[in-house]
Write an enzyme that holds these catalytic residues in place. Structure first.
Site, mmCIF file in Angstrom:
data_model
loop_
_atom_site.group_PDB
_atom_site.id
_atom_site.type_symbol
_atom_site.label_atom_id
_atom_site.label_comp_id
_atom_site.label_asym_id
_atom_site.label_seq_id
_atom_site.Cartn_x
_atom_site.Cartn_y
_atom_site.Cartn_z
ATOM 1 C CG HIS A 258 41.764 36.688 43.969
ATOM 2 N ND1 HIS A 258 41.710 37.841 44.701
ATOM 3 C CD2 HIS A 258 40.486 36.381 43.625
ATOM 4 C CE1 HIS A 258 40.444 38.207 44.809
ATOM 5 N NE2 HIS A 258 39.684 37.346 44.163
ATOM 6 C CG ASP A 309 35.379 32.941 38.971
ATOM 7 O OD1 ASP A 309 34.250 32.930 39.470
ATOM 8 O OD2 ASP A 309 36.001 33.984 38.714
#
Ligand code: COA
Length: 373
Positions: A258, A309
């Site tokens: 991320h 996700d």
């Protein structure tokens, strides 16, 4: 001076919507911790919170919820126009086109006032699940589904997508995913929405820009790839070997890493916690165990944690969504944040226009075509 690649570290907006502390791995919407919202709030409450800045009273929520339910059905001419051969489009292209077409019937389309933006935002948010479900049915040569106004927003989405009235844990899992995906600061799609709103383009234009950005595999498109990757791994016992090989080949593994979170993504554990019981309820234990083994291997070999996700892909798969609609399901949640950010941008707007660093040829004389070799 040139910013880091990908605008890393650049502050490009002031916002009071979402606080992300990447170093600690915490996230709050309008000051409320995502952990508490995940435990106690409904998706409708979260949307209200993002748009109005405060949690609703019971009366405010009832009237907001009634408005959402009343606006669930998209205009039939949009569905007619996108039936037939156009239904073969990529699901995100279809949704982007359908949302663009909603502007045609919206009486507020050119009005960027806060009140009009709220009305338009509500209409698009309410209709988006029916659009996604309509595409799913149309491409299977079936009739677009009818909304069930007895179900909440998330349950109704699942009902329209699968044709089954959802029960827990599936019903809560999809709602939880939507709560956790509802906003996330200046992520790529929200930034696209704000840049578009910053030109004083309208809500529909901004949402269409956001949908375009969400499609990519580094953003909303990652979740579909998570399932493809887990299917490639096959079994928990093969996870460590798979991760080793992928990393040696410098391949990225979808659902990990991320830009902002240096500690773990605080949204992932909530979805992991519900993915366990959901796996049992749906007979997907093998997929769940493979995912856990990939998570362990990635943490051990690369020090990377799963992002939202990774486990939202598992939830989407287990509740029966087709892989290529995962990003569309994400859009049905993130629309809440996009609308909040467009409103915020329009309330205190200045055109967003960064500089570039030119690295091309220095000025040089034009060469007539006859003299070019
Ligand atoms: N698998 C393997 N390695 C990864 C990785 C992944 N998913 N994500 C990041 N890394 C590694 C990179 O290879 C890089 O290593 P290096 O410094 O040795 O070259 C380092 O971690 C930094 O990655 P980088 O791609 O520069 O980070 P970014 O901030 O530009 O990108 C993402 C962030 C999310 C786009 C990136 O982590 C990624 O592509 N993840 C997979 C797609 C995904 O899950 N997207 C959904 C995000 S919510």
């Amino acid at each position: 001076m040139f910013a880091k690649e990908g605008l890393e570290g650049v502050v490009a907006a002031r916002t009071s919507i979402c606080l992300i502390r990447g170093e600690d791995g915490t996230l709050a919407y309008r000051g409320y911790s995502i952990d508490e919202l995940a435990r106690s709030a409904s998706f409708e409450e979260v949307v209200y919170l993002l748009w109005f800045g405060e949690l609703p009273t019971a009366k405010q929520l009832a009237s907001f919820d009634a408005e959402l339910r009343a606006n669930r059905s998209p205009p039939p001419d949009v569905l007619d126009a996108l039936s037939g051969p156009l239904a073969r489009m990529h699901s995100m292209d279809w949704l982007r086109t359908a949302v663009s077409m909603l502007a045609a019937d919206d009486p507020d389309v050119d009005d960027n006032s806060e009140a009009a933006n709220l009305r338009k935002g509500l209409r698009i948010t309410a209709a988006m699940p029916a659009l996604v479900a309509a595409h799913e049915r149309i491409r299977k040569q079936a009739e677009p589904p009818q909304a069930d106004n007895g179900l909440n927003h998330a349950q109704n989405f699942l009902w329209m997508m699968t044709g089954h009235r959802p029960r827990d844990p599936a019903a809560r899992a999809i709602e939880l995913a939507m709560i956790l995906q509802a906003d996330h600061g200046l992520n790529a799609s929200t930034f696209a929405a704000r840049v578009t709103a910053g030109t004083l383009a309208d809500m529909h234009a901004a949402i269409v820009a956001a949908l375009g950005a969400l499609k990519g595999p580094l953003h909303g498109g990652a979740s579909g790839q998570v399932i493809e990757m887990l299917q490639e791994v096959g079994d928990a016992s093969d996870a460590a070997r798979y991760v080793e090989r992928a990393l040696a080949q410098k391949r990225k593994i979808a659902g990990f890493g991320h830009r902002v979170y240096k500690a773990a993504d605080p949204r992932a554990p909530h979805l992991k916690a519900i993915a366990g019981p959901l796996a049992e309820a749906t007979g997907s234990e093998r997929l769940y165990q493979t995912a856990c083994a990939v998570e362990d291997a990635m943490r051990a070999r690369r020090g990377l944690s799963p992002n939202i996700d990774f486990y939202s892909a598992l939830v989407d798969q287990m509740v029966g969504l087709p892989t290529d609609q995962f990003a569309s399901a994400f859009a049905c949640a993130r629309i809440a944040g996009w609308v909040a950010h467009v409103i915020e941008q329009h309330l205190d707007n200045r055109l967003i226009r960064p500089l570039e660093e030119y690295i091309g040829p220095l000025p040089r004389p034009f060469v007539p075509i006859a003299d070019r070799s």
